[in-house]
Enzyme design. Sequence first.
Site, PDB file in Angstrom:
ATOM      1  N   LYS A  79       0.878  -1.274   0.062  1.00  0.00           N
ATOM      2  CA  LYS A  79      -0.043  -0.070  -0.033  1.00  0.00           C
ATOM      3  C   LYS A  79       0.717   1.232   0.076  1.00  0.00           C
ATOM      4  CE  LYS A  79      -3.820   2.073   2.436  1.00  0.00           C
ATOM      5  NZ  LYS A  79      -4.774   1.869   3.561  1.00  0.00           N
ATOM      6  N   SER A 154      -9.664   2.532   2.407  1.00  0.00           N
ATOM      7  CA  SER A 154      -8.607   3.004   1.741  1.00  0.00           C
ATOM      8  C   SER A 154      -7.560   2.282   0.951  1.00  0.00           C
ATOM      9  CB  SER A 154      -7.759   4.005   2.606  1.00  0.00           C
ATOM     10  OG  SER A 154      -7.174   3.420   3.504  1.00  0.00           O
ATOM     11  N   SER A 178     -10.431   0.331   6.449  1.00  0.00           N
ATOM     12  CA  SER A 178      -9.732   0.353   5.278  1.00  0.00           C
ATOM     13  C   SER A 178      -9.219  -0.768   4.704  1.00  0.00           C
ATOM     14  CB  SER A 178      -8.636   1.373   5.325  1.00  0.00           C
ATOM     15  OG  SER A 178      -9.127   2.846   5.364  1.00  0.00           O
TER      16      SER A 178
END
Length: 490
Positions: A79, A154, A178
């Site tokens: 990420k 996210s 997320s």
Amino acid sequence: MTDLPYLPATEALRLFRSRELSPVELMTAVIERAEAVEPQVNALSERIFEEALLQAKQAERAYRDGSPRPLEGLPVAAKDEQPVAGRPARSGSLAYADHVAEVTHPVVERIVAAGGIIHARTTTPEFCCAAFTHSKLWGLTRNPWNPDYSPGGSSGGSGAALASGTAALATGSDIGGSIRIPAANTGTVGYKPPYGRVPVMPPFNLDHYCHEGSMARTVADCALLQNVIAGPHPHDVVSLRPAVQIPDRLGNVTGLRIAYAPNLGDWEIEPDIAANTRAVADALREAGATVDEVKVGLRRADVMRATFTHFGAIFGPSVGQVAAEHGDTLTRYALDFATYSRAVSEETGGFLAGLELEAAIYAPIGELLDRYDALICPTTGAPGLRAGEEYVDTKLTVNGVELDHYMEYVLTTVFNIASRCPVLNVPSGRASNGVPTGVQIVGRSYDDATVFHIGAAVERVRPWAFRPDAGDSRRGRVPAQPDCDLTIAR
């Protein structure tokens, strides 16, 4: 093997060890897949393909020499929020477009030390402050199952990369869902470990809502990555000793008592999701567990107040500081997040009042988990958010009811409040729009192993498709995959 990009990581390691597959072959297949699908999906914020191929050749030698490490040769997408020294550190924001990281995140350090190859980094919303994934910097990330929808956020880029076959494993972070929201939206597995299990960088390591975790296409793959990234770190005072490992063999739920909550209270739940959650409960009964339907009795208005009061004390001000200097470059949703969280926090009475709310919210969960080994419930109330929508002016309607704030559609923030509870999202099926749905498996505080056993049992009895183009139905269950060994490769 014609479907290498979707090969489970544990199976890839077995084939590497037997010399039936080369890390170079797998990396080449994943890169070719990315080049084919990325123009539409847009899940990768940075491609590091040339370096990855060189590292794959080194991994090939490690297997030949008999000295492979736990993740040797696997393509892992990190990420973008997790910095890598010497590489861009942009937080999905034009305000940080030229920033370069000076340090590497502990999670990335551990993956690399274990032989994993960071071949790509994955997209996020700006500052990771939304449950969808698009930004001015990287554009729109789409859900591989239905490109009209977002993969969630996210960690949406990580979920989309796994679903589109452009990574074997991926990392995520979770401050309000997320990891679990994109895992649910993309038909993948995502783990929010209990607070302190995986090191987080300061200052957010001190925020008890904050967790770093693993994402994968199978339960065993998710456990494989989790076992690498867990454990104490000298720069994170809350990181726990000793490192806890998920067991090698997973899936035995005989004798477990599991609470099945169709709803945590008064959330709106679409019929597709309700049916798929019920089917998971039935699957666990078939696997040998005792499953009782329960009522939790929370009010989503209380959860929203607690959540945004907390955000208003820590996360919101961090976005607000950037907005004060670069406001005209930020997305509307990031600006709205900062102002909304501040307003809720002021209205509620600040951080202390928020903690009092959090205690009241955890009480029925704690009582329930005193009687049951785990709890299952939906991850979201609706199957995904529309791609590109910011939900600032637009209201989200779920089950025919217009929500005050779009985040009311998720049931994830409850377990950032109950932050010591481990939570594993596994796929539950698909909705009529083709977007996958998920269930949360919630364990007692710091009981990581049980949620993985339950997830593996669901996977065995009610398997899910890996490829968006592999299913023969746009509703409910998807065709079964070949039986997979649920032993975590070492």
